[in-house]
Design a protein around this motif. Structure first.
Motif, short mmCIF file in Angstrom:
data_model
loop_
_atom_site.label_atom_id
_atom_site.label_comp_id
_atom_site.label_asym_id
_atom_site.label_seq_id
_atom_site.Cartn_x
_atom_site.Cartn_y
_atom_site.Cartn_z
N ALA A 23 34.00 30.84 44.95
CA ALA A 23 35.03 31.86 44.75
C ALA A 23 36.11 31.36 43.81
N LYS A 24 36.41 30.09 43.89
CA LYS A 24 37.43 29.52 43.00
C LYS A 24 36.97 29.55 41.55
N ALA A 25 35.68 29.30 41.34
CA ALA A 25 35.15 29.24 39.98
C ALA A 25 34.85 30.63 39.41
N ALA A 26 34.78 31.64 40.26
CA ALA A 26 34.41 32.99 39.82
C ALA A 26 35.62 33.72 39.24
N PRO A 27 35.38 34.68 38.35
CA PRO A 27 36.49 35.49 37.83
C PRO A 27 37.11 36.35 38.94
N GLY A 28 38.34 36.77 38.72
CA GLY A 28 39.06 37.51 39.74
C GLY A 28 38.38 38.80 40.14
N TRP A 29 37.78 39.51 39.17
CA TRP A 29 37.14 40.79 39.50
C TRP A 29 35.94 40.59 40.44
N LEU A 30 35.22 39.46 40.26
CA LEU A 30 34.08 39.19 41.12
C LEU A 30 34.54 38.87 42.54
N ASP A 31 35.62 38.13 42.65
CA ASP A 31 36.15 37.84 43.99
C ASP A 31 36.59 39.12 44.70
N ARG A 32 37.17 40.05 43.95
CA ARG A 32 37.57 41.32 44.56
C ARG A 32 36.36 42.11 45.02
#
Length: 239
Positions: A23-32
């Motif tokens: 989750a830390k390495a993923a872009p913000g939109w993917l985490d959302r």
């Protein structure tokens, strides 16, 4: 029990950091997206799979098969509800805090989680529905099990559960769905049969039978008076 998996050298914690690290390495939109999917999306998907399964089984096979299958489908969400109720005293006994309360550096995608962590309600409900559906229909059940596994992954990815919270939820949901299934189906099958014969609710349980020629199909409605007059026999609809 509250200190379970609190040691940073514990593989449970190590796996938590590994999965949540994605989750830390993923872009913000993917985490959302993952946050929504893990909190609501997969559970909604399981509900749609249950409805799709019901729509499928009520229109194929013999009348007895349809009644039995619909009873099994009804058991799936009931098993999830019972499993969550069983989890209430388990959570109170174990009292394991959420992982982000004991460990720094986690990426928490859903705020407001103040209750205890073990076992995961989402994982419990998802697997209870999946196993209950598997009892009724193997193909739809396997699809639901895949969704349940994805739900467990999402809960760890979101930083709100340890991996063992998820495993415990899977075990609890499976146990409730399997162990109580014989009693539940013994009660639900006659109920489904009675509903099928109801003039107002008979559409809930119907079946589709193939004619001897195999060229056309007939929907058999248990409330149709012509079926009773003919002794339940089938008409030849072959061209």
């Amino acid at each position: 029990m509250a200190g379970l998996a609190s040691d940073g050298t514990n593989p449970d914690v190590s796996l938590l950091y590994d999965i949540n690290g994605l989750a830390k390495a993923a872009p913000g939109w993917l985490d959302r997206v993952m946050g929504f999917v893990g909190e609501y999306g997969i559970m909604l998907g399981l509900v749609l799979v249950v409805l799709w399964c019901w729509w499928s089984v009520r229109r194929r096979g013999t009348i007895e098969d349809s009644v039995s299958a619909v009873a099994g489908i009804v058991w799936a969400p009931l098993a999830a509800a019972i499993a969550v109720l069983v989890n209430i005293p388990i959570r109170g006994f174990v009292e394991r805090p959420r992982p982000f309360r004991d460990h720094d550096g986690l990426e928490v995608l859903v705020a407001g989680k103040t209750d205890f962590s073990f076992v995961s309600d989402h994982s419990t409900m998802a697997m209870a529905i999946a196993v209950g559906l598997f009892i009724a229909h193997k193909r739809f059940g396997l699809a639901a099990i895949v969704l349940a596994l994805a739900e467990g992954f999402c809960r760890v990815y979101m930083g709100v559960h340890y991996p063992t919270d998820v495993v415990g939820g899977f075990a609890l949901g499976t146990a409730v769905a399997l162990l109580l299934a014989p009693v539940a189906l013994a009660l639900l099958t006659p109920l489904a049969s009675a509903v099928a014969r109801s003039p107002r609710a008979g559409w809930l349980v119907r079946s589709r039978k193939a004619s001897p020629g195999g060229t056309r199909h007939e929907t058999v409605d248990l409330t149709d008076p012509r079926r009773e007059a003919s002794g339940g026999g089938e008409r030849d609809l072959a061209a």
